[in-house]
Structures are given as C-alpha cells and as structure tokens.
Design an enzyme around this catalytic site. Structure first.
Site, PDB file in Angstrom:
ATOM      1  N   SER A 136      -3.897   5.436  10.149  1.00 48.05           N
ATOM      2  CA  SER A 136      -2.913   6.371   9.599  1.00 48.05           C
ATOM      3  C   SER A 136      -1.594   6.272  10.360  1.00 48.05           C
ATOM      4  CB  SER A 136      -3.461   7.800   9.722  1.00 48.05           C
ATOM      5  OG  SER A 136      -2.447   8.736   9.444  1.00 48.05           O
ATOM      6  N   HIS A 144       0.802  -1.222   0.000  1.00 45.31           N
ATOM      7  CA  HIS A 144       0.000   0.000   0.000  1.00 45.31           C
ATOM      8  C   HIS A 144       0.839   1.278   0.000  1.00 45.31           C
ATOM      9  CE1 HIS A 144      -3.807   1.781  -0.252  1.00 45.31           C
ATOM     10  NE2 HIS A 144      -3.962   2.167   0.980  1.00 45.31           N
ATOM     11  N   SER A 173      19.249   3.074  -2.092  1.00 48.94           N
ATOM     12  CA  SER A 173      19.652   3.388  -0.719  1.00 48.94           C
ATOM     13  C   SER A 173      18.774   4.474  -0.113  1.00 48.94           C
ATOM     14  CB  SER A 173      21.109   3.859  -0.696  1.00 48.94           C
ATOM     15  OG  SER A 173      21.953   2.866  -1.215  1.00 48.94           O
ATOM     16  N   TYR A 191     -12.596  -0.025  -0.056  1.00 46.05           N
ATOM     17  CA  TYR A 191     -12.658  -0.251   1.401  1.00 46.05           C
ATOM     18  C   TYR A 191     -13.728  -1.260   1.810  1.00 46.05           C
ATOM     19  CZ  TYR A 191      -9.319   3.446   2.222  1.00 46.05           C
ATOM     20  OH  TYR A 191      -8.164   4.171   2.251  1.00 46.05           O
ATOM     21  N   HIS A 195      -1.455   2.382   7.227  1.00 48.10           N
ATOM     22  CA  HIS A 195      -1.338   2.868   5.860  1.00 48.10           C
ATOM     23  C   HIS A 195       0.119   3.246   5.549  1.00 48.10           C
ATOM     24  CE1 HIS A 195      -5.541   3.267   4.644  1.00 48.10           C
ATOM     25  NE2 HIS A 195      -5.134   3.788   3.504  1.00 48.10           N
ATOM     26  N   GLU A 236      -9.130  -2.635   1.346  1.00 46.72           N
ATOM     27  CA  GLU A 236      -8.654  -2.050   2.604  1.00 46.72           C
ATOM     28  C   GLU A 236      -9.749  -2.226   3.647  1.00 46.72           C
ATOM     29  OE1 GLU A 236      -6.791   1.781   2.020  1.00 46.72           O
ATOM     30  OE2 GLU A 236      -7.097   1.623  -0.128  1.00 46.72           O
ATOM     31  N   ASP A 257      20.704   3.972  -6.066  1.00 47.82           N
ATOM     32  CA  ASP A 257      19.432   4.713  -5.950  1.00 47.82           C
ATOM     33  C   ASP A 257      18.432   3.986  -5.063  1.00 47.82           C
ATOM     34  OD1 ASP A 257      18.454   2.705  -7.616  1.00 47.82           O
ATOM     35  OD2 ASP A 257      18.355   3.967  -9.402  1.00 47.82           O
ATOM     36  N   THR A 317      20.245   8.121  -0.454  1.00 46.22           N
ATOM     37  CA  THR A 317      20.311   8.876  -1.705  1.00 46.22           C
ATOM     38  C   THR A 317      18.916   9.284  -2.172  1.00 46.22           C
ATOM     39  OG1 THR A 317      20.143   6.858  -2.999  1.00 46.22           O
ATOM     40  CG2 THR A 317      22.366   7.654  -2.517  1.00 46.22           C
TER      41      THR A 317
END
Ligand SMILES: *[C@@H]1O[C@H](CO)[C@@H](O)[C@H](O)[C@H]1NC(C)=O
Ligand SMILES: *[C@@H]1O[C@H](CO)[C@@H](O)[C@H](O)[C@H]1NC(C)=O
Ligand SMILES: *[C@@H]1O[C@H](CO)[C@@H](O)[C@H](O)[C@H]1NC(C)=O
Ligand SMILES: *[C@@H]1O[C@H](CO)[C@@H](O)[C@H](O)[C@H]1NC(C)=O
Ligand SMILES: *[C@@H]1O[C@H](CO)[C@@H](O)[C@H](O)[C@H]1NC(C)=O
Ligand SMILES: *[C@@H]1O[C@H](CO)[C@@H](O)[C@H](O)[C@H]1NC(C)=O
Length: 730
Positions: free
Chosen positions: A299, A139, A659, A525, A248, A485, A657, A662
C-alpha cells in the site's frame, strides 16, 4: 586458431630470430599495433539496439462510466484530475524485436489485449505478436472500467462498454505507432536503488506466515527496489526511461470521482515535464514509464490503517474495527488528503528514478528474446517433490475477497482472514448462484468460497481460464509479465525461479529479473502457499487455489529455460483464449442535455474572483453538457488556463485538463441539467499576470428523435494573479 596462425605468419615473415624485414614490420604493425589501438578506444564495443519510444493519450469519456478498481457502487467518472497515457518502448537487436507497454489503467484485461493484438495485426502483420508485445497496467484505480469480457468484472462496470474500450485500444496502438516510427540506433543503461518511506505491507500477518528462514533473507516486508532503464540515442541524449517500483496506485481513494493516473502516473508526469522542457503535459518526445511490479500486498498509504471513527489502529488480524467493522478501517497518508498523498508518493518515486537515471552507466547489451505461452490455469499439475504432485483449481473467490482491503474496505460485513464461511452469506450465495462443487471446495481449501466463479458461466464465464505466460529479455535484463497482482514474497520467489532458469545455460550471468505486474490478462492475486493459508484479501483473491504460485514458478521457469537454451520455437503455443462476441453492455447512452432557463451551454454560473494569490484556488462553474457527448477527446482538452500576453494581445495556454494543477469536475444534476466546475490550484511557480479559464464541451438535443450534438465553449471573466504570500505545504 587465430593466435596460432598469427604466430605462424610471424615466424615465416620475421624468421625465428625476428629479423626486422619490411614484411615483418608491416605484419607486426598489422597484427599488434592495430589491436592495441582498438583496445584503448573508449567507445562501447557493443552493437547498439534500435530503440523507439512513444506516448499516447488513452483517456476515455470522463462521465457516468464506472471507475475500475475499488468496485464501489456509485464511483462513476465525473471529470478529470490527470489524463491517462499509454507508453510504449520498442527494443530491437536487428534479429528480434520486443515491445513493452505500460498503460495508465487498472489492469490489462484479456479482452483489451486481444483487441489491441488484432489492431496491431491489421496494421503490422506479423511484426507485433502475442510473444513479443507485453502490455502492463499501472494499476491506477481511477481509470474507466468496462473493458472486460468475463462476468465478474462486468458486474461492477455495467458490462462491456465500447465507448470505454475504444480510446484504450486506440491509445495503446498509437503509442506503439509512435515508438515504431521513431526507432533509431540507441543504447540502454540500467540503474538500481532502494526507495524507503513510500510503501507499506498491508497484510503483514500473511507475510509473517512465510518461513522464518526465508523472511530473514530480506530486510523489509515489501520490496523497496527501484529499477531504471535509461534509453539514449547514439549521441548519449536521453529519449526515454522505464522503471519499476512495487506499490499499489491507490493513493486516490474510492471517494474520488475524477479520472486520475494516481501516484505512478504522477511520477511519469513529473519526469516528462522535467525532460520535455516545460511543454504541456502529454507533449514532448521524452517518454517516462513507471510500471507496476510485485505490489500485491503493498500500500502507498503509509500512515497505516486506523479506525476512522476512533482514530485507533484496527484489529491486526482481521483489519476491522469494534464499531463499524471493515468499512471504517482505512489506511491514510503520507499526506493530509488523497491529493497530497498522491503527490508525495509520486514525487518520491520520481525523484529516486531521476537520480538513478542520471547515474545509470551499466550498459545493457546482448540479444533480444521473447517467449509466450497460453496456459489453461485451471489444469496445471506441479511436482513439488518426488512424492507429491499438486494441482491448480477452477477459479474461485473466498469470503475475504468481499472484505476488501485497508485501502478500500467492502460495504458488507465481511472481514479479512476468514477461513470459515458465514451461514448467512453462504445461504444467499447458494440461493442465487448455487453451491460450489465439493471438488472446488476441496481444491481451494482452506478458502471458504464466496463465488465459485469457475463454475459460473451465465451469461458468460465469470473468470478466465486461459492466461498468458510471457517474458522478454534484452541482454541481461529479463521482464516477466505477470497476469495479476503478485505479493512481495511470491514475486521474490518468481524472480529467483526465472533467474535460475535463465542461468541454466550460462549465457545469462548477472541477470536482472523484473516483474511487470497487471500484465496481459487479469487474474486477481498471487500469494505464496503460506500466505494463502491466512486467507486475507490477497489469499482469498488467489483464484486458482493454494498452488497458484507453484504453477507460475513452473511455467515461467519453463520459458526462462527455453530462452536460455535457444529453444523458444519449440514451446507449445497452448490453447487460445476465447473472444466472446457481443458481451452485454448495460450502460445506457447519455441522454439529452438541458441548460437552465435563460442560459446557454458554456455560460458561467459562478464566476472567478477578480484577484488571486499564488497558492489560492481559482474556481469557475459553467453550464455544461455530458462529456460523453464530446466523443473521442484524446489529445484534446475540456479545460484551459490561459495567460494574457500584453505585447501581442494574445492568450497562451499554460494548463490543460491533463495538468496536475487543474481539476475538472462534472456535476450531473436533475432533469438533464449538469454543470462543470474548473478549479485551478495556482502553483507558486505561476507567472504573475492576467488570466482566464475556459471550458470546451458538447451538448446534445433531440430533433425528431435524432441526437444532434453541438460544440460549445465557455470563458471565465479575466482575473489577476499576484505573488502574494504562498504558504507551501511542500
Ligand atoms: C477480529 O479479530 C478479533 C480478535 O483479534 C476479534 O475479537 C473480532 O471479533 C474479529 N472481528 C471480526 C468481525 O471477525
Ligand atoms: C479519501 O480522501 C479524502 C480526502 O482527500 C478524505 O476526506 C476521505 O476520508 C478519504 N476516504 C477514505 C475512505 O479513505
Ligand atoms: C481448461 O481445462 C479444464 C480441465 O481440463 C477444461 O474443462 C476446460 O474446458 C479448459 N478450458 C478451456 C477454456 O479450454
Ligand atoms: C453479517 O450480517 C448478517 C445479517 O445481518 C448476520 O446474520 C451475519 O452473522 C453477519 N456476519 C458476520 C461475520 O458478522
Ligand atoms: C428569462 O428572461 C426573460 C426575458 O429577459 C425574463 O422575463 C424572465 O423572467 C427570465 N426568466 C428567469 C427564470 O430568469
Ligand atoms: C451544479 O450542479 C449541481 C448538481 O445538480 C448543483 O448541486 C449545483 O448547485 C450546480 N451549481 C451551480 C452553480 O448551479
């Protein structure tokens, strides 16, 4: 029977007075001493499983393509924060095999699943099937969109984008390939714990509408449970971990343009870095999956919603602000910015899982089962009690769907909790899309319908009707694949119903049921009937109407009973979902690239500084091509940070990229010009020394109208990193 014959044998050989004849001694040894010996052996009695784990990069082209999650226009990909991976776990008891795959993606769509299943069929025949493969999304809201075949989802992602689908399909299949080819005898242990201060209910008003006696059974209004499965080989060495926590993956907000695996992906990242001995991200054999669960109303932005213009809390009932409405009511935290919030939530989940992994001793043993059905979800009737039968509805979204949530509000003036339509918007809807039928309006009551998606079929149906109902079990663990969800309380009811179904036959004593969210097909949902009445965002997005959950309870407990009774093969397969040929693709192909006058691709536009301290951010900007021209960049990188080894005079890659340290930004300018800024957030753990940053890409020009793609690379000036002072925020 065995006991009886033992006694009889003894009596014959030893006589009734138990005279110790040699035959008698031998028999006593054979029958009893042997038995006591095995009884004190400390090794586990159970048969091991065959276990395979695999991880593969599934990051698509990080440019132009809309990100899937917030449906915010203009939120298109423009670089990479962290790479996306598919992580597969195969468990086999030598009779049955099941596969659980958790993918760094917004959700699994029906189209994605159908394409993956097709690829698996071509490769493996009947080994990996609808019934024994679960695909679940973490998600993250910062993965690429465009992998849907239903109109509503195609609207916000410029249609069906092959360029975006292919890396997902290939990455998922590759993770299964790796798990398949590394299968070996092993054991599974489970651990359970609670994680606080990492999740918050974002619709407490809906939750409170659930019956009081039900709410009183729970301490919290979100599930704090963390479930961990530890996979080891027969020597007890860890090979992988799978865990579930309900939150989420929206720590990164809708202003972010970089592809990112968000908080759950970061938890995987940390666990894998830890277990794979500091190899580069995405490398190493240990696989750590952090899967989604009943996160519908949960949340990660735990400072809660506030009006961004006044700093005051938003209205509790409708999450809007006196000035600015829904859009300015936003939840933040726990960090100062979205990166720090992602880091804190990911780190919390990782630490708890790691602790449970280290202490997991309860072995999972027993048979493997899988059950799957396709169900026409518009057409399920449920007997609530002997006097009342209720039905699901054709899909529809309510007005509050357009309000969005406090994790990302809608642009228009919709608010959550609307149980009445708005004449203005209803008028627009009727003029453009047509009025919802009376039948659907009645069925969906009290939802004021904004999009009667079940009655909209142009150019293709707007929402799925056929959905996957699926669960797998191994020993006392049951994984329920929920196609959407599901909210906290709805998830609890579902777990109970499945547990009851499994226990209906006694085989499953102390069963642990976990919910794997966002699985197989996306249907928005699933709230409880009571939460639905409030019609906040989650209720407005419960597309099959007020009795959606009741229908799921019935269908999933049906699967559970079939498993318990060993009658899975008698379950009807149900109607197959459609596979639409050539869904529309409105994504234009990437145009030719230009470099500014007197520069070439890969040239530096803005140099690094000669010296940085740990804690600083090193930054360099290169002339760039559109990353879409690089094609399939899975298992590759657009960026490296390299340290110089003075002894050998070579450069060693310390970051890619993928990581966390970065950030690869792609900035699209006017007249086909674009550039890439690479930032390196120099960690306190960085070695002091001499460094450089490199960027790899491709540019396209047209020669006689034909695209010609050329690889380029760019390298920054060399710079030094010293210890300096590091004011850590950790
Ligand atoms: C939100 O609810 C409050 C009452 O709690 C009300 O005053 C306000 O008008 C509502 N706002 C909207 C936009 O519906
Ligand atoms: C998103 O996060 C950034 C900080 O990382 C912040 O500046 C911005 O206000 C946030 N936006 C929303 C809508 O949450
Ligand atoms: C689902 O059921 C409804 C009602 O029976 C029917 O009209 C519809 O065609 C079915 N959908 C599919 C895809 O079979
Ligand atoms: C939304 O905006 C329209 C047009 O500005 C207006 O007519 C309508 O009443 C508004 N609705 C709400 C709920 O504020
Ligand atoms: C490009 O290079 C040429 C030759 O060195 C020079 O004359 C010209 O002024 C340069 N143009 C720009 C825009 O820098
Ligand atoms: C990079 O491109 C952006 C977008 O066109 C532009 O605003 C910015 O100035 C460019 N940066 C450099 C260093 O040229």
């Amino acid at each position: 029977m065995a006991k009886l014959s033992k006694d009889v044998l003894l009596k014959v050989a030893c006589g009734f007075t138990v005279v110790m004849t040699s035959l008698c001694v031998a028999l006593v040894l054979l029958l009893f001493v042997h038995k006591t010996e095995t009884a004190v052996q400390p090794t586990p009695e159970s048969e091991p499983y065959l276990i395979g784990v695999g991880r593969a990069d599934c990051t698509g082209p990080p440019a132009d393509i809309p990100l899937m999650g917030y449906a915010t226009s203009g939120q298109t990909a423009a670089g990479i924060h962290t790479r996306l991976y598919s992580r597969a776990f195969i468990i086999d008891d030598s009779k049955q095999r099941v596969v659980f795959v958790t993918v760094d993606v917004g959700m699994i769509s029906q189209r994605l699943r159908l394409e993956v299943m097709q690829a698996l069929k071509e490769k493996y025949g009947d080994v990996y099937r609808q019934d024994n493969v679960i695909l679940s999304g973490t998600h993250t809201h910062c993965g690429l969109g465009g992998y849907f075949q239903y109109t509503l989802f195609m609207l916000s992602t410029s249609g069906y984008i092959k360029e975006s689908v292919q890396p997902l399909v290939n990455g998922i299949v590759k993770s299964i390939d790796i798990a398949h080819s590394t299968m070996r005898p092993g054991r599974i242990y489970q651990g359970h714990g609670q994680l606080e201060e990492s999740s918050l209910n974002r619709s407490p008003h809906s939750y409170l509408n659930n019956p009081e006696e039900e709410r009183q059974r729970y301490k919290w209004n979100t599930d704090k449970d963390v479930t961990v499965l530890k996979f080891t080989d027969l020597d007890g060495d860890g090979i992988g971990m799978l865990s579930w926590f309900a939150v989420h993956a929206v720590s990164m907000n809708y202003t972010n343009r970089m592809v990112s695996s968000d908080n759950m992906g970061y938890a995987s990242y940390l666990m894998e870095q830890d277990k794979n001995g500091g190899q580069l991200p995405g490398q190493g054999r240990f696989v750590a999956g952090f899967s989604s669960s009943n996160l519908g109303d949960v949340s990660p932005n735990i400072k809660g919603p506030h009006c961004t213009n006044t700093g005051l809390p938003c209205d509790y009932l409708n999450s809007s602000c006196p000035v600015g409405g829904t859009k300015v009511c936003t939840a933040f935290g726990p960090g100062e910015d979205m990166f720090e919030s992602t880091r804190i939530i990911g780190d919390n989940v990782y630490r708890k899982a790691k602790e449970l992994y280290a202490s997991a001793v309860e072995e999972v043993t027993g048979f493997v089962n899988a059950a799957h059905q396709w169900v026409n979800m518009t057409d399920v009737s449920v007997e609530i009690d002997s006097t009342r039968t209720v039905r699901t509805c054709k899909p529809a979204l309510g007005h509050s769907f357009a309000a969005g949530t406090t994790d990302g509000g809608g642009d228009l003036n919709f608010t959550q909790g609307a149980v009445e339509g708005d004449p203005f918007w209803d008028g627009i809807r009727d003029a453009i899309l047509g009025e919802p039928s009376k039948e659907t309006q009645d069925c969906q009551h009290p939802k004021p319908i904004l999009f009667s998606t079940g009655e909209m079929t142009f150019p293709l149906p707007w929402h799925p009707e056929i959905i996957d109902i699926q669960m797998i079990t191994f020993g006392s663990v049951a994984i329920v694949a929920v196609p959407g969800e599901i909210t906290t309380m709805a998830g609890r009811r579902l777990r109970e119903a499945v547990k009851k179904g499994l226990q209906s036959e006694g085989e499953f004593g102390n069963v642990q049921v976990v919910i794997a969210g966002l699985s197989n097909v996306y249907t928005h949902y699933i709230t409880t009937y009571e939460e639905y009445q409030v019609q906040r965002y989650e209720g407005a997005s419960t597309i099959f109407g007020p009795h959606t959950l009741s229908a799921y309870l019935q269908k999933f407990s049906g699967l559970a009973k079939a498993i318990a009774q060993g009658r899975v093969s008698e379950l009807p397969a149900g109607p197959e979902p459609p596979f639409f040929n050539n869904p529309p693709n409105l994504m234009t192909s990437a145009g030719a690239d230009k470099s500014p006058v007197n520069t070439s691709f890969g040239d530096v536009l803005e140099q690094v500084l000669p010296l940085y301290r740990k804690g600083d951010v090193a930054s360099v900007t290169f002339v760039a091509g559109n990353p879409r021209h690089s094609g399939d960049m899975r298992d590759k990188t657009f960026v490296t940070v390299e340290i110089h080894d003075n002894l050998t005079d070579t450069w060693e890659v310390v970051h890619t990229d993928a990581s966390w340290e970065t950030r690869f930004h792609w900035l699209k300018g006017e007249s086909s010009l674009s550039n890439t800024t690479v930032e390196w957030y120099i960690p306190s753990t960085a070695r002091s020394g001499t460094y450089r940053i490199r960027h790899f890409g491709h540019s396209m020009k047209r020669v006689n109208w034909k695209p010609v793609i050329t690889a380029y690379e760019g390298t920054s000036d060399v710079f030094k990193v010293t210890a300096g002072y590091y004011f850590s925020k950790n």
